[in-house]
Write a protein that holds these residues in place. Structure first.
Motif, PDB file in Angstrom:
ATOM      1  N   GLU A   1     -10.143   2.113   4.399  1.00 26.28           N
ATOM      2  CA  GLU A   1      -9.286   3.438   3.269  1.00 26.28           C
ATOM      3  C   GLU A   1     -10.738   3.499   2.740  1.00 26.28           C
ATOM      4  OE1 GLU A   1      -6.797   2.639   0.530  1.00 26.28           O
ATOM      5  OE2 GLU A   1      -7.522   2.897  -1.174  1.00 26.28           O
ATOM      6  N   TYR A   2     -12.094   2.543   2.229  1.00 25.36           N
ATOM      7  CA  TYR A   2     -12.921   2.860   1.620  1.00 25.36           C
ATOM      8  C   TYR A   2     -13.713   3.881   3.188  1.00 25.36           C
ATOM      9  CZ  TYR A   2     -12.959   0.137  -3.023  1.00 25.36           C
ATOM     10  OH  TYR A   2     -13.326  -0.113  -3.388  1.00 25.36           O
TER      11      TYR A   2
ATOM     12  N   ARG B   1     -20.839   3.690  -2.469  1.00 31.85           N
ATOM     13  CA  ARG B   1     -19.920   4.354  -3.454  1.00 31.85           C
ATOM     14  C   ARG B   1     -20.822   4.255  -5.330  1.00 31.85           C
ATOM     15  NH1 ARG B   1     -13.760   3.164  -4.073  1.00 31.85           N
ATOM     16  NH2 ARG B   1     -13.192   4.582  -2.013  1.00 31.85           N
TER      17      ARG B   1
ATOM     18  N   LYS C   1     -12.220  -0.065  -7.611  1.00 30.61           N
ATOM     19  CA  LYS C   1     -12.028  -1.732  -8.903  1.00 30.61           C
ATOM     20  C   LYS C   1     -12.061  -2.493  -7.474  1.00 30.61           C
ATOM     21  CE  LYS C   1      -8.033   0.998 -10.110  1.00 30.61           C
ATOM     22  NZ  LYS C   1      -7.337   1.863  -9.209  1.00 30.61           N
TER      23      LYS C   1
ATOM     24  N   SER D   1       0.543  -1.314  -0.087  1.00 28.15           N
ATOM     25  CA  SER D   1      -0.250  -0.154  -0.113  1.00 28.15           C
ATOM     26  C   SER D   1       0.382   1.227  -0.185  1.00 28.15           C
ATOM     27  CB  SER D   1      -0.758   0.140   0.980  1.00 28.15           C
ATOM     28  OG  SER D   1      -1.394   1.305   1.027  1.00 28.15           O
TER      29      SER D   1
END
Ligand code: 6PG
Length: 476
Positions: free
Chosen positions: A189-190, A287, A260, A128
């Motif tokens: 992270e989302y 999203r 992704k 990352s």
């Protein structure tokens, strides 16, 4: 000369990893399917260290010292399998294939098993930090055998980000453990990004403020408990002006968040393991929702004025409320993510050290933050912590934030400003701490329509009520 390690796949991530390795003194064999990329790497950066360029896979493998270590940095899925298939016949027992792409951990488990049957080590490794991280020091999460880590560890620990002299790399656990942990990292992270986006939206609506003003608020937050890479770049993005129109950049970007797929994988895995990662799930669904343009347009037409006018009282108090609500929601999201890692580790017998995982996320990766040091501390002190929420610092912080959190979620609901991750994190917190949950009623309904049985609070055993007959209780 022989290379200590090789990199095949020289798109930007592979190229930067290869450069990072060379800059740290390792001799790196480099290869790419189309040789132009290999040539341009050596032409442009050959002076940064020792590269051994190879145009064929056979020459690439021949350039490596034994046991060979090959980093594969190509697209997840089919392309990764294709490169592995090409490599395997060229390798010898004990050699190591490292997949640094964002592979699904189940694919990594499958590949590890297949390569093990050839006497090879397959090391699914989470990396990352994006392009910059790959070049200057990423956070590295290697899975695979302990034996493979003896060769890879010293190399990866050297090229990883360092925090307080500690490398942001450690052996996570066998087979798919590294890619699993990277997947959850991305899920977090989302969640983190969704929470930040909601905070921005609330500030904008509540304060009627321009993005540049909100950038300043985030900049301020970045010197407190929220200090993190994502908060820092939020200030940067919000302050940016679009050159073509002179408008705030964030106002000219189409409001459809793409993905992704790593967030989706995280949610899918959590569903399988029965771990409520509501923050990550809300973020992933938010999203998806943003992409449903037709439904959004139809609903906008049908309900133009469903919200109430938002009247924020004291602006400073409101900003502080949003900050505390963000911090509390963020704690929930991380608590859930670490629960997920623990559950995966138990399910697959990986023995993942939660404190160790937090340690290597303190630097290099996208979610790097001051906060992660506190998580490290919490799990190091109490590895069997039932939930991060109850560790002392986290419990105090959430407790302090609760009134703000409730005000923000309630005000947002009244004003009709969507704050799904804030609201569901608060609901998760309230559900966890509830004395009794209405789950009891669900059990009753299941028993009523399907004789699915239930347990009682006062006696052991499995019970069923004969709802359609005389309503007596039996023990089937
Ligand atoms: C990282 C990032 C990296 C990448 C994501 C973006 O840790 O460096 O997570 O892996 O930026 O794949 O994911 P989405 O396209 O799904 O947002």
């Amino acid at each position: 000369a022989t290379a200590q390690i090789g990199v095949t796949g020289l798109a930007v991530m592979g190229r930067n990893l290869a450069r990072n390795l060379a800059r740290n003194g390792f001799t790196v064999a480099v290869h790419n399917r189309s040789p132009e990329r290999t040539r341009s790497l050596v032409d442009e950066h050959g002076d940064e260290g020792r590269f051994l360029p190879a145009e064929s896979m056979a020459d690439f493998v021949a350039a490596l010292e034994r046991p060979r270590a090959v980093i594969v940095m190509v697209k997840a899925g089919g392309p990764t399998d294709a490169v592995i298939d090409e490599l395997v016949p060229l390798l010898d027992s004990g050699d190591i294939v490292v997949d640094c792409g964002n592979a699904h951990f189940a694919d990594t488990r499958r590949r590890e098993e297949a390569l093990r049957s050839h006497g090879l080590h397959f090391v699914g490794t989470g990396v990352s930090g994006g392009e910059e991280g790959a070049l200057h020091g990423p956070s590295i999460m290697p899975g695979g055998s302990a034996e493979s880590y003896r060769k890879l560890g010293p190399i990866f620990e050297k090229i990883a980000a360092q925090v307080d002299g500690v490398p942001c790399c450690r052996h996570i656990g066998p087979d798919g453990a590294g890619h699993f942990v990277k997947m959850v990292h991305n899920g977090i992270e989302y969640a983190d990004m969704q929470l930040i986006a909601e905070a921005y939206d609330l500030l904008r609506a509540g304060l009627s403020a321009e993005p540049a003003e909100i950038a300043e608020i985030f900049r301020g937050w970045n010197s407190g408990e929220l200090e993190s890479f994502l908060i820092e770049i939020t200030a940067d993005v919000l302050a940016h002006t679009d050159a073509a129109t002179g408008r705030a950049f964030v106002d000219v970007v189409l409001d459809r968040a793409e993905q992704k797929g790593t967030g989706r994988w995280t949610v899918q895995s959590a569903l399988d393991l029965g771990i409520p990662i509501t923050g990550i799930a809300e973020a992933t669904f938010a999203r998806s929702l943003s992409g449903h343009a037709d439904q959004r347009a139809a609903a906008r037409r049908a309900f133009p004025d469903a919200g109430e006018r938002w009247q924020v009282g004291d602006r400073e108090t409101f900003v502080e409320d949003v900050r505390r609500a963000l911090l509390a929601s963020k704690i929930v999201a991380y608590a859930q993510g670490f629960d997920h890692i623990r559950a995966g580790s138990r399910e697959y017998d990986w023995g993942i050290d939660l404190g160790g995982t937090a340690t290597i996320w303190r630097g290099g990766c996208i979610i790097r933050a001051r906060f992660l040091d506190r998580i490290r501390q919490a799990y190091d002190e109490q590895p069997e912590l039932p939930t991060l929420l109850v560790a002392p610092w986290f419990a105090d912080t959430v407790d302090d934030g609760v009134p703000s959190w409730r005000r923000v979620v309630a005000d947002a609901a009244r004003a009709g400003v969507p704050a799904p991750a804030f609201a569901s994190s608060l609901a998760y917190f309230d559900a966890l701490r509830a004395e009794r949950l209405p789950a009891a009623l669900i059990q009753g309904l299941r028993d009523n329509f399907g004789a699915h049985t239930y347990h009682r609070v006062d006696r052991d055993g499995t019970f069923h009520t004969r709802w359609a007959a005389d309503r007596t209780e039996v023990q089937p």
